[in-house]
Design an enzyme around this catalytic site. Structure first.
Site, PDB file in Angstrom:
ATOM      1  N   TYR A  54       0.768  -1.236   0.000  1.00  0.00           N
ATOM      2  CA  TYR A  54       0.000   0.000   0.000  1.00  0.00           C
ATOM      3  C   TYR A  54       0.800   1.288   0.000  1.00  0.00           C
ATOM      4  CZ  TYR A  54      -3.890  -3.051   0.341  1.00  0.00           C
ATOM      5  OH  TYR A  54      -4.802  -4.032   0.050  1.00  0.00           O
ATOM      6  N   PHE A  64     -10.785  -4.158  10.165  1.00  0.00           N
ATOM      7  CA  PHE A  64     -12.007  -3.922   9.395  1.00  0.00           C
ATOM      8  C   PHE A  64     -11.786  -4.256   7.936  1.00  0.00           C
ATOM      9  CE2 PHE A  64      -9.635   0.019  10.067  1.00  0.00           C
ATOM     10  CZ  PHE A  64      -9.416   0.469   8.782  1.00  0.00           C
TER      11      PHE A  64
END
Length: 514
Positions: free
Chosen positions: A224, A514
């Site tokens: 990322y 999450f």
């Protein structure tokens, strides 16, 4: 989490947030990706994906394509087009024929949702079977305008979704954030730039919505940074050997006039949201939780196949009777050959709004009969637990790893939202190859407030937006990044000045996946 390119987590719904699972239940990392495309394996990559490949750019490295904005240039209003993304459709797949990908990236309709869930399961290496009951449950949280898929020949082969979130900045402000989750690329379509195309769409959408940050939990570390995300919080898991810890096993309750009581899931659903809001206002790095998350994490509405097992819950009440903390935990059932109990308690979550509550709950779980070891779950690296023990060496580190990754979409708003312990001024030259938030900015900050405005003044620090994300919550050191060559110190002493301004008294902490 995502599989082939990014997974934020195995969470089933875009609105789901859960206390971080035990290390043994974290999503498997996907095969590392190299070049411009997603990781080489078909493992799902969620917003928490962390690829680990020597061929990958170093964490925080800017994307390999795209144009870096000139110093002082304003950020693009909506971000790049999908074709401009670092791993866009024009980037040939490494090791492939180099042909243009045939998959179309777009938002997902309700009629396609079951196929999208199947693709997500495929990416996470879960059985690709989706029942009508499961689809009906998941549709309750389905947001079609925040759910993307890549479709090839009518079949979904990649997934990506976002949901509204708040991240607590240093000082307690709740910063509007686009949380990225459920990111996968099927093994048949890896390394074709699908992650880059979905990421470009998702980040541009977040900018249009006015979000200040994007967040994710990376399943693989190297993925990322190229999209402008930096690791902003870290987590540690300890295992405490209670036979060595030196705690009094006869402990029977708090000495401050408070009490610890066993409660059930319904009680946690009643007091949990307000308690969590109180705690997250005190601890930077924590994220908001939805009502659905509280329901699922307490077993009210589990998904088919979740394998829900009811944990134990205990709440700490202050002398005034107010709930100031709670712990959720489970225990195994083990006895050795001498018929002695050797059980391990695993903490799923421990939230406390006061030191008294935190200390009492740790003492409680460390004094349960028949328990010889306690696993802490994901805690901040500066958690009280080890130093609570008369012998801190009894707390062995099992895991220490990155947790919450942040991508800054609006530099002035992000830096103005947080507080600063000491006054100071910095000119930051922020590089963002994707074009969302690059530019040169003057940060004037003091304990009373901060302003951050575009400037043409000479830069003090030059850094990629991913490194600014790592620094944002005060958990990383500009001096350290400068020594690594990941921040350029244009003015001698600027990195040290940045650390004095940006660092916080406690480490950032995000207990949720999450």
């Amino acid at each position: 989490m995502s599989s082939d390119a990014s997974h934020t987590s195995d969470s089933p719904d875009a609105s789901d947030v859960s206390p971080a699972p035990l290390p043994s239940t974290t999503p498997a990392s996907g095969t590392p990706q190299g070049g411009d495309g997603p990781p080489a394996s078909g493992a799902s990559v969620a917003t928490g994906a962390h690829p680990a490949s020597s061929a990958s750019p170093p964490p925080g490295a800017p994307p390999t394509s795209g144009t870096t904005p000139a110093p002082g240039a304003p950020a693009a209003s909506d971000g790049p087009r999908a074709s401009d993304s670092p791993a866009g459709p024009s980037a040939p797949a490494a090791g492939s024929s180099g042909a243009e990908p045939s998959a179309v990236v777009r938002t997902v309709g309700e009629a396609e949702f079951a196929d999208w869930v199947r693709a997500k399961k495929t990416g996470f290496l879960n059985p690709p079977v989706v029942s009508d009951e499961e689809v009906a449950i998941r549709l309750r949280a389905f947001e079609p305008d925040r759910t993307w898929g890549a479709f090839d020949g009518g079949r979904c082969v990649a997934t990506y979704h976002t949901f509204a979130q708040e991240v607590t900045a240093v000082g307690g402000a709740a910063v509007p954030t686009s949380a990225v989750s459920g990111v996968t690329v099927s093994p048949t379509h890896r390394r074709r730039g699908l992650l880059g195309r979905m990421m470009a769409e998702g980040l541009a959408d977040a900018r249009r919505r006015g979000d200040v940050l994007a967040s994710l939990i990376a399943a693989e570390y190297p993925i990322y940074g190229r999209y402008g995300f930096g690791p902003a919080t870290w987590s540690t898991v300890w295992e405490v050997d209670l036979l060595r810890a030196g705690l009094d096993p006869r402990w029977s309750g708090p000495s401050d006039g408070g009490r610890v009581d066993l409660v059930d899931g319904a009680a946690v659903r009643a007091f949990g949201p307000a308690l969590h809001d109180r705690v997250r206002a005190l601890r930077h790095g924590m994220v908001s939780r939805s009502t659905r998350m509280w329901e699922r994490s307490t077993g009210l509405d589990p998904h088919p196949g979740d394998g829900w097992k009811e944990p134990f819950y205990a709440a700490y009440r202050s002398p005034a009777g107010e709930v100031e903390g709670y712990v959720a935990y489970a225990s195994d059932d083990k006895w050795d050959d001498a018929k002695q109990p050797v059980n391990t308690v695993t903490v799923h979550e421990l939230l406390a709004a006061t030191p008294d509550a935190e200390l009492a709950l740790w003492r409680y779980v460390c004094a349960i009969d028949w328990v010889t070891r306690v696993r802490s779950g994901y805690r901040a690296p500066d958690d009280l637990l080890p130093l609570l023990l008369p012998d801190p060496r009894a707390a062995r580190v099992l895991t220490h790893a990155d947790m919450l990754w942040l991508r800054i979409l609006d530099v002035p708003r992000a830096l103005e939202e947080r507080t600063y312990a000491v006054p100071g001024s910095l000119v930051l030259d922020v590089r963002d190859a994707a074009g969302f938030s690059g530019g040169r900015f003057l940060l004037d900050a003091s304990p009373e407030g901060a302003s951050c405005t575009p400037t043409t003044a000479s830069a003090d620090l030059v850094l990629d937006v991913a490194e600014l994300g790592a620094l944002y919550l005060g958990d990383e050191s500009a001096v350290r990044l400068a020594a690594l060559g990941r921040v350029e110190e244009a003015r001698p002493g600027a990195a040290a000045s940045a650390d004095l301004m940006l660092r916080a008294a406690r480490r950032a902490w995000c207990p949720d996946i999450f």
